[in-house]
Design an enzyme around this catalytic site. Structure first.
Site, mmCIF file in Angstrom:
data_model
loop_
_atom_site.group_PDB
_atom_site.id
_atom_site.type_symbol
_atom_site.label_atom_id
_atom_site.label_comp_id
_atom_site.label_asym_id
_atom_site.label_seq_id
_atom_site.Cartn_x
_atom_site.Cartn_y
_atom_site.Cartn_z
ATOM 1 N N LYS A 153 0.780 -1.264 0.129
ATOM 2 C CA LYS A 153 0.035 0.040 0.119
ATOM 3 C C LYS A 153 0.733 1.323 0.057
ATOM 4 O O LYS A 153 0.674 2.162 -0.506
ATOM 5 C CB LYS A 153 -0.981 -0.027 0.952
ATOM 6 N N LYS A 190 -4.939 -11.024 -6.038
ATOM 7 C CA LYS A 190 -6.156 -11.220 -5.007
ATOM 8 C C LYS A 190 -7.565 -10.317 -5.302
ATOM 9 O O LYS A 190 -7.046 -8.945 -5.712
ATOM 10 C CB LYS A 190 -6.147 -11.312 -3.518
ATOM 11 N N LYS A 220 -10.645 -4.590 -2.962
ATOM 12 C CA LYS A 220 -11.656 -3.412 -3.185
ATOM 13 C C LYS A 220 -10.801 -2.178 -4.001
ATOM 14 O O LYS A 220 -11.476 -1.137 -4.510
ATOM 15 C CB LYS A 220 -11.900 -2.741 -1.727
#
Ligand code: TYM
Length: 336
Positions: A113, A199, A202
């Site tokens: 991230k 994966k 969102k």
């Protein structure tokens, strides 16, 4: 002896997708009658990346409504909002002070991230696993049902427990309880529809990469029609050369309730043209009751508020007790 305790949570960042459902909520529902459960909407986690203040409260309510819609039963489970219980933030501070910095910079999710955020990465993103540890430890949870991507955070939580008890507890009288992850083999890692090696997430910019729990039948049809496949005829599980095939068969297995053997036999001679409409119909049928219940619950704001108010009181009573134990062990004078 009472029942063992379960705690888990989901961030209110946008829509929940099939990964969140099959990796987490569905398993919560399955095991809830055996445990005393706390399911949290982790809104403090949702601000570790830039967020929209105009939608945070509504997104938080939507996740709580989805918990109910997916089958979380208040007979067994408490639903609450993380920021409604200030002890989460307070325990995070206390644990921060015993957390080695390199434990946090080593976290895979942080690295991934942070890379996307560039220079704008905030301290909150780094500290995210300590907040997650606090969520779990305040409730003295025995089990934490999550998807595969949270495994490393659970390991850090366990390391923190050992470190805290070693530094501040009397021998054989631990202050913090060691939790165990519950990660189911099937569904623990649902992959993107546009790339079977990534994966389902969102934060993927492509809506086509995921099926959201509230997608309409048309959207589901479209996403499955366009999803990535391969040029091989005959469908099979567990072939590392065919990640998309394994993922789509897994979705079919979990959403239809059929066993792996049944699905393998049913699909072994199928082509994609035959399989995709079956998967689309199965997905639409599996999500329909969840969507109906969601729309009924979200309309009734008064009911949802009463669920969360009750949840806050129940959660707070337990969390404050643990916090007081921790502060005493660390040598604080308790408030008068
Ligand atoms: P979050 O909000 O990213 O995801 C919520 C849950 O969904 C699971 N999940 C998946 N499972 C299978 N396949 C996928 N593609 C997939 N994507 C997500 C996650 O593993 C998770 O179980 N840090 C956590 C939230 C959290 C928490 C906690 C969880 C905060 N405090 C305490 C447990 C206990 C998170 O961001 O999950």
């Amino acid at each position: 002896m009472g029942r063992q305790r379960v705690l888990s949570g989901i961030q209110p960042t946008g829509n929940l997708h099939l990964g969140n459902y099959l990796g987490a909520i569905r398993n919560w529902v399955e095991i809830q009658s055996q445990y005393e459960n706390f399911f949290c909407v982790v809104d403090l986690h949702a601000i570790t990346l830039p967020h929209n203040p105009a939608s945070l409260a509504a997104d938080t309510y939507a996740i709580a409504a989805l918990y109910l819609a997916c089958g979380i039963d208040l007979k067994y489970s408490t639903i609450f909002v993380q920021s409604h219980v200030p002890a989460h933030a307070e325990l995070t501070w206390l644990l921060n002070c015993i957390t080695p910095l390199n434990w946090l910079t080593d976290m895979i999710q942080f690295k991934e991230k942070a890379l996307k955020q560039g220079e704008n990465v905030g301290v909150g993103l780094l500290d995210y696993p300590v907040l997650m540890a606090s969520d779990i430890l305040l409730y003295e949870a025995d089990k934490v049902p999550v998807g595969e991507d949270q495994k490393q955070h659970l390991e850090l939580t366990r390391d923190l427990v050992n470190r805290f008890n070693h530094q501040f507890a009397q021998p054989n009288q631990p202050v913090l309880k060691l939790p165990e992850p519950l990660i189911k083999k099937e569904g623990a890692r649902i992959m993107s529809l546009t790339d079977g090696t990534k994966k389902m997430s969102k934060s993927d910019p492509s809506e086509l990469s995921r099926i959201n729990l509230l997608d309409s039948p048309d959207e589901i049809n479209k996403k499955i029609k366009r999803c990535k496949t391969d040029a091989i005829r005959g469908l099979e599980f567990d072939n590392p050369e065919r990640p998309e095939c394994n993922n789509l068969l897994t979705l079919y297995m979990l959403l239809s309730g059929k066993s792996k053997e049944e699905v393998a036999a049913e699909c072994q001679d199928m082509g994609w043209g035959q399989f995709k409409p079956i998967l689309a119909e199965t997905t639409i049928n599996a999500l329909k009751p969840i969507q109906e219940k969601y729309h009924a619950v979200i309309k009734d704001k008064g009911y949802l508020e009463s669920v969360l108010r009750h949840g806050k009181h129940k959660a707070e009573a337990i969390a404050n007790q643990t916090l007081a134990k921790v502060k005493t062990a660390m040598g604080f004078s308790l408030p008068l």
